[in-house]
Design a protein around this motif. Structure first.
Motif, PDB file in Angstrom:
ATOM      1  N   GLY A 285       0.796  -1.230   0.000  1.00 46.92           N
ATOM      2  CA  GLY A 285       0.000   0.000   0.000  1.00 46.92           C
ATOM      3  C   GLY A 285       0.820   1.268   0.000  1.00 46.92           C
ATOM      4  N   ASN A 286       2.078   1.186   0.418  1.00 45.11           N
ATOM      5  CA  ASN A 286       2.938   2.366   0.390  1.00 45.11           C
ATOM      6  C   ASN A 286       3.182   2.868  -1.025  1.00 45.11           C
ATOM      7  OD1 ASN A 286       3.388   3.063   3.077  1.00 45.11           O
ATOM      8  ND2 ASN A 286       4.896   1.415   3.323  1.00 45.11           N
ATOM      9  N   ALA A 287       2.874   2.045  -2.029  1.00 51.15           N
ATOM     10  CA  ALA A 287       3.006   2.488  -3.422  1.00 51.15           C
ATOM     11  C   ALA A 287       2.077   3.656  -3.708  1.00 51.15           C
ATOM     12  CB  ALA A 287       2.699   1.334  -4.372  1.00 51.15           C
ATOM     13  N   MET A 288       1.010   3.782  -2.931  1.00 56.50           N
ATOM     14  CA  MET A 288       0.057   4.869  -3.167  1.00 56.50           C
ATOM     15  C   MET A 288       0.664   6.242  -2.899  1.00 56.50           C
ATOM     16  SD  MET A 288      -2.714   3.727  -4.434  1.00 56.50           S
ATOM     17  CE  MET A 288      -3.975   4.958  -4.133  1.00 56.50           C
ATOM     18  N   LYS A 289       1.748   6.286  -2.126  1.00 52.66           N
ATOM     19  CA  LYS A 289       2.366   7.587  -1.860  1.00 52.66           C
ATOM     20  C   LYS A 289       2.869   8.228  -3.147  1.00 52.66           C
ATOM     21  CE  LYS A 289       6.976   5.836  -0.768  1.00 52.66           C
ATOM     22  NZ  LYS A 289       7.887   5.495   0.298  1.00 52.66           N
ATOM     23  N   TYR A 290       3.168   7.416  -4.154  1.00 58.06           N
ATOM     24  CA  TYR A 290       3.634   7.946  -5.433  1.00 58.06           C
ATOM     25  C   TYR A 290       2.496   8.582  -6.235  1.00 58.06           C
ATOM     26  CZ  TYR A 290       7.906   5.460  -4.360  1.00 58.06           C
ATOM     27  OH  TYR A 290       9.041   5.012  -3.749  1.00 58.06           O
ATOM     28  N   THR A 291       1.254   8.335  -5.818  1.00 55.32           N
ATOM     29  CA  THR A 291       0.101   8.967  -6.463  1.00 55.32           C
ATOM     30  C   THR A 291      -0.394  10.157  -5.646  1.00 55.32           C
ATOM     31  OG1 THR A 291      -1.567   7.607  -5.365  1.00 55.32           O
ATOM     32  CG2 THR A 291      -0.620   6.740  -7.407  1.00 55.32           C
ATOM     33  N   GLY A 292       0.259  10.430  -4.522  1.00 55.18           N
ATOM     34  CA  GLY A 292      -0.129  11.536  -3.660  1.00 55.18           C
ATOM     35  C   GLY A 292      -1.025  11.135  -2.495  1.00 55.18           C
ATOM     36  N   LEU A 293      -1.318   9.841  -2.363  1.00 55.55           N
ATOM     37  CA  LEU A 293      -2.158   9.354  -1.265  1.00 55.55           C
ATOM     38  C   LEU A 293      -1.281   8.584  -0.276  1.00 55.55           C
ATOM     39  CD1 LEU A 293      -5.172   8.044  -3.376  1.00 55.55           C
ATOM     40  CD2 LEU A 293      -5.039  10.181  -2.118  1.00 55.55           C
ATOM     41  N   SER A 294      -0.904   9.225   0.800  1.00 54.05           N
ATOM     42  CA  SER A 294       0.015   8.589   1.745  1.00 54.05           C
ATOM     43  C   SER A 294      -0.691   8.037   2.984  1.00 54.05           C
ATOM     44  CB  SER A 294       1.103   9.575   2.163  1.00 54.05           C
ATOM     45  OG  SER A 294       0.521  10.724   2.740  1.00 54.05           O
ATOM     46  N   PHE A 295      -2.010   8.143   3.040  1.00 53.36           N
ATOM     47  CA  PHE A 295      -2.745   7.637   4.195  1.00 53.36           C
ATOM     48  C   PHE A 295      -3.243   6.211   3.936  1.00 53.36           C
ATOM     49  CE2 PHE A 295      -5.767   9.676   1.382  1.00 53.36           C
ATOM     50  CZ  PHE A 295      -6.835   8.797   1.354  1.00 53.36           C
ATOM     51  N   PHE A 296      -3.451   5.457   4.994  1.00 54.83           N
ATOM     52  CA  PHE A 296      -4.093   4.135   4.971  1.00 54.83           C
ATOM     53  C   PHE A 296      -3.367   3.106   4.096  1.00 54.83           C
ATOM     54  CE2 PHE A 296      -8.196   1.617   4.334  1.00 54.83           C
ATOM     55  CZ  PHE A 296      -8.146   1.082   5.609  1.00 54.83           C
ATOM     56  N   PRO A 297      -2.037   2.961   4.235  1.00 54.57           N
ATOM     57  CA  PRO A 297      -1.328   2.017   3.369  1.00 54.57           C
ATOM     58  C   PRO A 297      -1.770   0.564   3.551  1.00 54.57           C
ATOM     59  CG  PRO A 297       0.112   2.810   5.104  1.00 54.57           C
ATOM     60  CD  PRO A 297      -1.138   3.630   5.171  1.00 54.57           C
ATOM     61  N   VAL A 298      -2.161   0.184   4.776  1.00 55.11           N
ATOM     62  CA  VAL A 298      -2.609  -1.194   5.006  1.00 55.11           C
ATOM     63  C   VAL A 298      -3.870  -1.469   4.179  1.00 55.11           C
ATOM     64  CG1 VAL A 298      -3.472  -2.835   6.721  1.00 55.11           C
ATOM     65  CG2 VAL A 298      -1.553  -1.345   7.285  1.00 55.11           C
ATOM     66  N   GLY A 299      -4.785  -0.529   4.175  1.00 59.21           N
ATOM     67  CA  GLY A 299      -6.019  -0.688   3.411  1.00 59.21           C
ATOM     68  C   GLY A 299      -5.781  -0.744   1.915  1.00 59.21           C
ATOM     69  N   TRP A 300      -4.925   0.160   1.416  1.00 59.94           N
ATOM     70  CA  TRP A 300      -4.617   0.156  -0.017  1.00 59.94           C
ATOM     71  C   TRP A 300      -3.938  -1.155  -0.417  1.00 59.94           C
ATOM     72  CZ3 TRP A 300      -7.469   3.371  -2.326  1.00 59.94           C
ATOM     73  CH2 TRP A 300      -7.673   4.666  -1.875  1.00 59.94           C
ATOM     74  N   GLY A 301      -3.024  -1.623   0.426  1.00 56.51           N
ATOM     75  CA  GLY A 301      -2.325  -2.877   0.133  1.00 56.51           C
ATOM     76  C   GLY A 301      -3.263  -4.064   0.128  1.00 56.51           C
ATOM     77  N   PHE A 302      -4.176  -4.090   1.095  1.00 59.85           N
ATOM     78  CA  PHE A 302      -5.173  -5.167   1.130  1.00 59.85           C
ATOM     79  C   PHE A 302      -6.035  -5.123  -0.133  1.00 59.85           C
ATOM     80  CE2 PHE A 302      -9.504  -6.570   1.987  1.00 59.85           C
ATOM     81  CZ  PHE A 302      -9.271  -7.895   2.308  1.00 59.85           C
ATOM     82  N   LEU A 303      -6.468  -3.932  -0.522  1.00 57.45           N
ATOM     83  CA  LEU A 303      -7.299  -3.804  -1.724  1.00 57.45           C
ATOM     84  C   LEU A 303      -6.543  -4.263  -2.976  1.00 57.45           C
ATOM     85  CD1 LEU A 303      -9.132  -0.426  -1.056  1.00 57.45           C
ATOM     86  CD2 LEU A 303     -10.132  -2.720  -1.080  1.00 57.45           C
ATOM     87  N   ALA A 304      -5.264  -3.935  -3.066  1.00 56.47           N
ATOM     88  CA  ALA A 304      -4.468  -4.363  -4.222  1.00 56.47           C
ATOM     89  C   ALA A 304      -4.337  -5.885  -4.251  1.00 56.47           C
ATOM     90  CB  ALA A 304      -3.087  -3.717  -4.187  1.00 56.47           C
ATOM     91  N   ALA A 305      -4.029  -6.493  -3.100  1.00 53.31           N
ATOM     92  CA  ALA A 305      -3.889  -7.949  -3.025  1.00 53.31           C
ATOM     93  C   ALA A 305      -5.219  -8.641  -3.317  1.00 53.31           C
ATOM     94  CB  ALA A 305      -3.361  -8.360  -1.654  1.00 53.31           C
ATOM     95  N   ALA A 306      -6.301  -8.106  -2.781  1.00 53.86           N
ATOM     96  CA  ALA A 306      -7.626  -8.686  -3.026  1.00 53.86           C
ATOM     97  C   ALA A 306      -8.023  -8.524  -4.487  1.00 53.86           C
ATOM     98  CB  ALA A 306      -8.659  -8.030  -2.117  1.00 53.86           C
ATOM     99  N   THR A 307      -7.698  -7.388  -5.076  1.00 53.35           N
ATOM    100  CA  THR A 307      -8.017  -7.167  -6.489  1.00 53.35           C
ATOM    101  C   THR A 307      -7.277  -8.166  -7.363  1.00 53.35           C
ATOM    102  OG1 THR A 307      -8.466  -4.827  -6.148  1.00 53.35           O
ATOM    103  CG2 THR A 307      -7.888  -5.501  -8.386  1.00 53.35           C
ATOM    104  N   GLU A 308      -5.998  -8.388  -7.088  1.00 51.21           N
ATOM    105  CA  GLU A 308      -5.241  -9.349  -7.891  1.00 51.21           C
ATOM    106  C   GLU A 308      -5.788 -10.758  -7.719  1.00 51.21           C
ATOM    107  OE1 GLU A 308      -1.011  -9.160  -7.542  1.00 51.21           O
ATOM    108  OE2 GLU A 308      -0.961  -6.992  -7.840  1.00 51.21           O
ATOM    109  N   THR A 309      -6.083 -11.146  -6.485  1.00 56.22           N
ATOM    110  CA  THR A 309      -6.554 -12.508  -6.221  1.00 56.22           C
ATOM    111  C   THR A 309      -7.960 -12.735  -6.764  1.00 56.22           C
ATOM    112  OG1 THR A 309      -5.221 -12.562  -4.212  1.00 56.22           O
ATOM    113  CG2 THR A 309      -6.950 -14.222  -4.424  1.00 56.22           C
ATOM    114  N   PHE A 310      -8.903 -11.931  -6.298  1.00 56.85           N
ATOM    115  CA  PHE A 310     -10.296 -12.141  -6.691  1.00 56.85           C
ATOM    116  C   PHE A 310     -10.571 -11.656  -8.102  1.00 56.85           C
ATOM    117  CE2 PHE A 310     -10.483 -11.896  -1.993  1.00 56.85           C
ATOM    118  CZ  PHE A 310     -10.816 -13.232  -1.778  1.00 56.85           C
ATOM    119  N   GLY A 311      -9.840 -10.620  -8.543  1.00 58.55           N
ATOM    120  CA  GLY A 311      -9.965 -10.180  -9.928  1.00 58.55           C
ATOM    121  C   GLY A 311      -9.525 -11.272 -10.890  1.00 58.55           C
ATOM    122  N   GLY A 312      -8.440 -11.971 -10.549  1.00 58.01           N
ATOM    123  CA  GLY A 312      -7.993 -13.096 -11.365  1.00 58.01           C
ATOM    124  C   GLY A 312      -9.037 -14.196 -11.420  1.00 58.01           C
TER     125      GLY A 312
END
Length: 135
Positions: free
Chosen positions: A45-72
């Motif tokens: 989720g810390n990757a979001m800081k490169y888009t200007g969103l530095s808050f809630f990295p755990v949530g962003w990371g969970f969403l990315a992992a869930a998107t890859e898993t369930f999206g697949g």
């Protein structure tokens, strides 16, 4: 080329192969991230800081992992296909931005860029005939 001209009738088979192949690989990549827990999610989720969103990295990371898993998984089934491919494209765009801004250059970002392009194209094409969402 006349030899390959008849392959056009297999467009739905081609979409199915792409859907299943990419879906399996994204489950393979996303599932360990999803099981990694809050520490792994924060790192992703810390990757979001490169888009200007530095808050809630755990949530962003969970969403990315869930998107890859369930999206697949959704891609394989061809269920909620367009929303899944659009979410996967956004995830890959963020990954590409992270690679580019962290100094990895185009070579480091190329895989994420390629996946984003494919997911955007698939979202326009749809899942094809061999899917739950078939039209």
């Amino acid at each position: 080329m006349a030899l390959l001209s008849n392959l056009g009738k297999y467009k739905n088979t081609g979409l199915f192969i792409i859907r299943v192949g990419l879906g399996i690989m994204f489950i393979f990549h996303g599932y360990p991230l999803l099981l990694g827990g809050p520490d792994k999610w924060a790192a992703i989720g810390n990757a979001m800081k490169y888009t200007g969103l530095s808050f809630f990295p755990v949530g962003w990371g969970f969403l990315a992992a869930a998107t890859e898993t369930f999206g697949g998984f959704l891609m394989i089934l061809g269920l909620a296909f367009r929303p899944a491919t659009l979410l996967l494209a956004v995830t890959m765009i963020v990954a590409a931005i992270m690679h580019l801004r962290s100094g990895d250059g185009l070579n480091g970002a190329s895989h994420a860029i390629e996946d984003a392009v494919v997911f955007l194209g698939l979202s326009l094409l749809g899942p094809g005939k061999y899917s739950i969402d078939k039209k």
